[in-house]
Design a protein around this motif. Structure first.
Motif, short mmCIF file in Angstrom:
data_model
loop_
_atom_site.label_atom_id
_atom_site.label_comp_id
_atom_site.label_asym_id
_atom_site.label_seq_id
_atom_site.Cartn_x
_atom_site.Cartn_y
_atom_site.Cartn_z
N GLN A 95 5.50 -13.29 -20.02
CA GLN A 95 5.74 -12.17 -19.10
C GLN A 95 7.17 -12.23 -18.53
O GLN A 95 7.71 -11.20 -18.14
CB GLN A 95 4.73 -12.18 -17.96
N ALA A 96 7.74 -13.42 -18.49
CA ALA A 96 9.10 -13.56 -17.96
C ALA A 96 10.13 -12.82 -18.82
O ALA A 96 11.23 -12.53 -18.35
CB ALA A 96 9.48 -15.04 -17.86
N LEU A 97 9.75 -12.49 -20.05
CA LEU A 97 10.67 -11.72 -20.89
C LEU A 97 10.88 -10.31 -20.37
O LEU A 97 11.79 -9.61 -20.82
CB LEU A 97 10.16 -11.70 -22.34
N ALA A 98 10.07 -9.89 -19.41
CA ALA A 98 10.30 -8.59 -18.77
C ALA A 98 11.68 -8.57 -18.09
O ALA A 98 12.34 -7.53 -18.06
CB ALA A 98 9.20 -8.29 -17.76
N PHE A 99 12.12 -9.71 -17.56
CA PHE A 99 13.42 -9.76 -16.87
C PHE A 99 14.58 -9.37 -17.78
O PHE A 99 15.35 -8.49 -17.43
CB PHE A 99 13.66 -11.15 -16.26
N PRO A 100 14.74 -10.00 -18.95
CA PRO A 100 15.86 -9.59 -19.80
C PRO A 100 15.71 -8.17 -20.32
O PRO A 100 16.70 -7.44 -20.46
CB PRO A 100 15.86 -10.60 -20.94
N GLY A 145 21.58 -15.95 -15.86
CA GLY A 145 20.22 -16.21 -15.41
C GLY A 145 19.18 -15.77 -16.43
O GLY A 145 18.19 -16.46 -16.68
N VAL A 146 19.41 -14.62 -17.05
CA VAL A 146 18.48 -14.12 -18.06
C VAL A 146 18.48 -15.00 -19.30
O VAL A 146 17.42 -15.24 -19.90
CB VAL A 146 18.82 -12.64 -18.39
N VAL A 147 19.62 -15.50 -19.68
CA VAL A 147 19.68 -16.43 -20.82
C VAL A 147 18.85 -17.67 -20.52
O VAL A 147 18.11 -18.17 -21.38
CB VAL A 147 21.15 -16.79 -21.18
N VAL A 148 18.96 -18.18 -19.30
CA VAL A 148 18.16 -19.34 -18.90
C VAL A 148 16.67 -19.02 -19.00
O VAL A 148 15.87 -19.84 -19.49
CB VAL A 148 18.54 -19.80 -17.46
N ILE A 149 16.27 -17.83 -18.57
CA ILE A 149 14.86 -17.42 -18.66
C ILE A 149 14.40 -17.40 -20.12
O ILE A 149 13.34 -17.92 -20.46
CB ILE A 149 14.64 -16.05 -17.99
N VAL A 150 15.20 -16.78 -20.98
CA VAL A 150 14.82 -16.68 -22.40
C VAL A 150 14.70 -18.07 -23.02
O VAL A 150 13.74 -18.34 -23.76
CB VAL A 150 15.83 -15.80 -23.17
N ILE A 151 15.63 -18.95 -22.71
CA ILE A 151 15.55 -20.32 -23.22
C ILE A 151 14.28 -20.99 -22.70
O ILE A 151 13.57 -21.67 -23.45
CB ILE A 151 16.82 -21.12 -22.85
N GLY A 152 13.97 -20.79 -21.44
CA GLY A 152 12.76 -21.37 -20.85
C GLY A 152 11.50 -20.86 -21.52
O GLY A 152 10.58 -21.64 -21.80
N VAL A 153 11.44 -19.58 -21.80
CA VAL A 153 10.27 -19.03 -22.51
C VAL A 153 10.16 -19.63 -23.90
O VAL A 153 9.08 -20.03 -24.33
CB VAL A 153 10.34 -17.49 -22.57
N TYR A 154 11.28 -19.72 -24.59
CA TYR A 154 11.27 -20.29 -25.94
C TYR A 154 10.74 -21.74 -25.91
O TYR A 154 9.88 -22.11 -26.70
CB TYR A 154 12.66 -20.25 -26.55
N ILE A 155 11.25 -22.52 -24.98
CA ILE A 155 10.82 -23.91 -24.88
C ILE A 155 9.33 -24.01 -24.54
O ILE A 155 8.59 -24.81 -25.11
CB ILE A 155 11.67 -24.67 -23.83
N SER A 156 8.88 -23.16 -23.62
CA SER A 156 7.49 -23.27 -23.18
C SER A 156 6.50 -22.76 -24.23
O SER A 156 5.34 -23.21 -24.25
CB SER A 156 7.27 -22.52 -21.87
N ILE A 157 6.91 -21.90 -25.12
CA ILE A 157 5.99 -21.32 -26.10
C ILE A 157 6.12 -21.97 -27.47
O ILE A 157 5.14 -22.25 -28.14
CB ILE A 157 6.20 -19.79 -26.22
N PHE A 158 7.33 -22.21 -27.91
CA PHE A 158 7.55 -22.64 -29.29
C PHE A 158 7.91 -24.10 -29.47
O PHE A 158 8.12 -24.55 -30.59
CB PHE A 158 8.63 -21.76 -29.94
#
Length: 115
Positions: free
Chosen positions: A75-80, A101-114
């Motif tokens: 759901q955090a991908l809504a931010f970017p 900040g959005v790049v950090v979010i995308v990296i965090g989502v990638y790490i947490s999911i993949f």
């Protein structure tokens, strides 16, 4: 993979709802409770609310199938997505620190999911 797809659809539906809320409230003067009520019954806001209702139903379905600790980070991908849409549709200027900040979010989502 199906669950990730459903989470992404849910996220896109949330983004569309937010964009509709912005479109419906853009340029409106809200200085009283009656202004808020009038805004709630405008067609664009009603559409946004209906979309949010559908988004909630999809979210409940998703949560019945997967762990919230898996689904919620997506759901955090809504931010970017909102950041990109706000620049394209609303012509908002996006400062560099917000992009970082959005790049950090995308990296965090990638790490947490993949990972």
């Amino acid at each position: 993979m199906k669950n990730i797809f459903l989470c992404l659809i849910n996220t896109l539906m949330m983004v569309c709802g937010q964009v509709l809320f912005k479109l419906g409230s853009n340029g409106k003067s809200i200085s009283s409770f009656s202004d808020i009520i009038a805004l709630l019954f405008s067609p664009i806001i009603l559409l946004a609310l209906a979309l949010y209702g559908c988004t909630t139903l999809l979210w409940l379905y998703i949560l019945s199938k997967v762990k919230i600790s898996f689904a919620y980070p997506i759901q955090a991908l809504a931010f970017p997505i909102v950041l990109i849409v706000s620049g394209l549709i609303f012509k908002e200027e996006i400062p560099v620190n917000r992009w970082i900040g959005v790049v950090v979010i995308v990296i965090g989502v990638y790490i947490s999911i993949f990972r």
